[in-house]
Design a protein around this motif. Structure first.
Motif, PDB file in Angstrom:
ATOM      1  N   SER A 109      -7.071   8.959  -4.919  1.00 12.29           N
ATOM      2  CA  SER A 109      -7.427   8.754  -3.511  1.00 12.29           C
ATOM      3  C   SER A 109      -8.930   8.613  -3.339  1.00 12.29           C
ATOM      4  O   SER A 109      -9.397   7.864  -2.470  1.00 12.29           O
ATOM      5  CB  SER A 109      -6.902   9.923  -2.661  1.00 12.29           C
ATOM      6  OG  SER A 109      -5.497   9.995  -2.720  1.00 12.29           O
ATOM      7  N   ASN A 112       0.819  -1.211   0.000  1.00 11.34           N
ATOM      8  CA  ASN A 112       0.000   0.000   0.000  1.00 11.34           C
ATOM      9  C   ASN A 112       0.852   1.260   0.000  1.00 11.34           C
ATOM     10  O   ASN A 112       0.566   2.235  -0.701  1.00 11.34           O
ATOM     11  CB  ASN A 112      -0.934   0.014   1.216  1.00 11.34           C
ATOM     12  CG  ASN A 112      -2.035  -1.009   1.111  1.00 11.34           C
ATOM     13  OD1 ASN A 112      -2.388  -1.439   0.010  1.00 11.34           O
ATOM     14  ND2 ASN A 112      -2.571  -1.420   2.236  1.00 11.34           N
ATOM     15  N   TRP A 140      -9.653   5.145  -4.154  1.00  7.73           N
ATOM     16  CA  TRP A 140      -9.149   4.307  -3.056  1.00  7.73           C
ATOM     17  C   TRP A 140     -10.127   4.301  -1.883  1.00  7.73           C
ATOM     18  O   TRP A 140     -10.431   3.248  -1.308  1.00  7.73           O
ATOM     19  CB  TRP A 140      -7.786   4.841  -2.624  1.00  7.73           C
ATOM     20  CG  TRP A 140      -7.085   4.009  -1.591  1.00  7.73           C
ATOM     21  CD1 TRP A 140      -7.422   3.882  -0.267  1.00  7.73           C
ATOM     22  CD2 TRP A 140      -5.929   3.192  -1.778  1.00  7.73           C
ATOM     23  NE1 TRP A 140      -6.550   3.045   0.374  1.00  7.73           N
ATOM     24  CE2 TRP A 140      -5.614   2.605  -0.538  1.00  7.73           C
ATOM     25  CE3 TRP A 140      -5.118   2.917  -2.872  1.00  7.73           C
ATOM     26  CZ2 TRP A 140      -4.542   1.765  -0.360  1.00  7.73           C
ATOM     27  CZ3 TRP A 140      -4.035   2.067  -2.700  1.00  7.73           C
ATOM     28  CH2 TRP A 140      -3.755   1.497  -1.458  1.00  7.73           C
ATOM     29  N   TRP A 144      -3.353  -1.588 -10.228  1.00  6.84           N
ATOM     30  CA  TRP A 144      -3.567  -1.986  -8.838  1.00  6.84           C
ATOM     31  C   TRP A 144      -4.557  -3.155  -8.752  1.00  6.84           C
ATOM     32  O   TRP A 144      -4.325  -4.151  -8.054  1.00  6.84           O
ATOM     33  CB  TRP A 144      -4.050  -0.760  -8.066  1.00  6.84           C
ATOM     34  CG  TRP A 144      -4.607  -0.972  -6.716  1.00  6.84           C
ATOM     35  CD1 TRP A 144      -4.052  -1.672  -5.693  1.00  6.84           C
ATOM     36  CD2 TRP A 144      -5.855  -0.455  -6.231  1.00  6.84           C
ATOM     37  NE1 TRP A 144      -4.872  -1.608  -4.589  1.00  6.84           N
ATOM     38  CE2 TRP A 144      -5.975  -0.873  -4.888  1.00  6.84           C
ATOM     39  CE3 TRP A 144      -6.851   0.334  -6.790  1.00  6.84           C
ATOM     40  CZ2 TRP A 144      -7.081  -0.547  -4.110  1.00  6.84           C
ATOM     41  CZ3 TRP A 144      -7.951   0.679  -6.006  1.00  6.84           C
ATOM     42  CH2 TRP A 144      -8.051   0.232  -4.684  1.00  6.84           C
TER      43      TRP A 144
END
Length: 452
Positions: free
Chosen positions: A81, A61, A84, A211
């Protein structure tokens, strides 16, 4: 209400269920390591693999966050973000419905019972990822632009992300944390070439896909590790059989992640999207402890359940030690961060460092407070006291959102960080008050059973 036993589970008496105040539907068979010395070594071994797994997760991470921050810049990192944070909410839904009941009710059970439960639990996680992923795709098309593209890509990779997390829970429930560690290492290795390719493309969408695709590689490997194929067709049965815990944990989990998402969106609206990137940068600096807190139940709920089974009177001490160690470790890490030179910080975070460094003190206090509270949360989960844990989480989440947004309105990004720090301290106190109440109720129930 104790669910109807399935897949080889043994029923227990209503009095025993009442005395234990909850839980393991599988009513766990005695562990082989019942001798005191052997039991302690087994606990240390499982905790060691838990720490190793969390270290692997933290490194991954942290590396992803740093790499993306340096590659995209502050504004684009803020968009990443937001994706995320949204993933965190979806992960909470999956854990509440699929994997939290698995850890509580199938830790240390016979293998046949565990395998059947894991097939349905992982299938539920996969189904949640597919369903919410479709919603993200639609939302991305409606939003458009950079944010919309990021959300659409998140929708594509959600099933793999959630399945990978489900394997970690399954392995820790079985007491084989080594496999969870190996699975996270596989994800980390797959991340390296994926991130290199994403950096060449140079877009938020590319990083989100890199990711998620690397997580899908680890999720596929988890099928080989366990020898189990997820069974999405069993999702409805799984949710129905464990609805007494699942629905409450769903609300509880989404409250905390939803509060984080609300703070992120509100901060972006009040201060600007760049502020979201600054807060994420501060979280990256405290990444090892945030990752431990997010995945704490992988190890500690299962261990707390074992403590409750072997030595019920020691549960409170176990939880206090657990929370205290985390809080002290977070404070020590924060103190070390204050000594980092600006040159080194800028080398690591780039443009994000200047703003993130101003949040180290309040962010550290916030993580320390949350760490202390998670000790009590593990105890409530082990007791199956979903009513107490739900009330605690609702209060803590409300404080978090109010503190984060109120602080942002009064003093911008720094004010939001201090508001969150105060909120986590209040929330931690409430968690411990509810654990004390749950332990008292359990003691009272046992006395009633013995005298009846």
């Amino acid at each position: 209400m104790t669910p109807v036993p399935t897949e080889g589970e043994e029923t227990t008496t209503a009095q025993a269920a009442q005395a234990a105040q909850a839980v393991p539907a599988a009513r766990t068979a005695p562990d082989a390591d019942t001798a005191p010395g052997t039991a302690k070594r087994a606990v240390l071994g499982r905790l060691s693999w838990g720490l190793a797994d969390q270290a692997a997760s933290s490194v991954s991470n942290f590396a992803v966050g740093i790499y993306v921050a340096r590659s995209l810049g502050l504004a684009a990192f803020g968009v990443f973000s937001l994706a995320w944070v949204t993933y965190g909410v979806v992960l909470s839904v999956s854990r509440g419905l699929a994997t939290d009941p698995l850890v509580v009710r199938f830790s240390g059970v016979p293998e046949a019972s565990w395998r059947g439960a894991v097939a349905r639990s992982s299938g539920t996680a996969l189904g949640v990822g597919a369903a919410i992923g479709a919603v993200c795709l639609v939302a991305g098309a409606v939003l458009g632009g950079l944010v919309g593209t990021a959300f659409a890509c998140l929708g594509v990779v959600l099933p793999g992300l959630l399945l990978q997390d489900a394997w970690r829970y399954a392995f820790f429930a079985a007491g084989t944390g080594r496999k969870a560690f190996v699975n996270d290492v596989v994800w980390g290795v797959a991340l390296v070439p994926a991130m290199v390719v994403a950096a060449r493309v140079g877009s938020v969408a590319a990083f989100v896909l890199a990711w998620g695709v690397s997580a899908a590689v680890a999720a596929a490997y988890g099928c080989f590790q366990s020898g189990i194929r997820p069974r999405p067709a069993g999702a409805r049965e799984w949710v129905r059989d464990h609805r007494d815990l699942g629905y409450r944990y769903l609300v509880e989990n989404t409250c905390v992640s939803g509060a984080g998402q609300l703070r992120a969106y509100g901060l972006g609206a009040i201060v600007g999207v760049s502020a979201v990137g600054v807060v994420r940068g501060a979280e990256l600096l405290l990444g090892p402890f945030l990752a431990v807190l997010m995945g704490l139940s992988l190890v500690t709920v299962a261990e707390a359940a074992r403590v409750l089974r072997r030595a019920p009177h020691g549960l409170g001490v176990f939880c206090l030690l657990l929370g205290g160690v985390q809080a002290v470790a977070a404070l020590l890490w924060g103190a070390a961060l204050l000594l980092v030179p600006d040159g080194l910080g800028g080398l690591v975070l780039g443009d994000v460092w200047e703003g993130a460094s101003q949040l180290i003190v309040p962010a550290t206090l916030g993580v320390a407070g949350a760490g202390l509270g998670t000790g009590a949360a593990a105890g409530l989960r082990a007791l199956g006291a979903a009513r107490h844990s739900l009330r605690s989480q609702l209060f803590a989440s409300a404080c978090y959102a109010a503190g984060g947004l109120g602080g942002a309105a009064l003093a911008g990004t720094v004010g939001s960080a201090w508001g969150v720090a105060a909120a986590t301290a209040c929330g931690s106190a409430v968690w411990w008050l509810h654990l004390r109440s749950a332990l008292r109720e359990r003691t009272h129930s046992i006395r009633e059973v013995r005298t009846s």
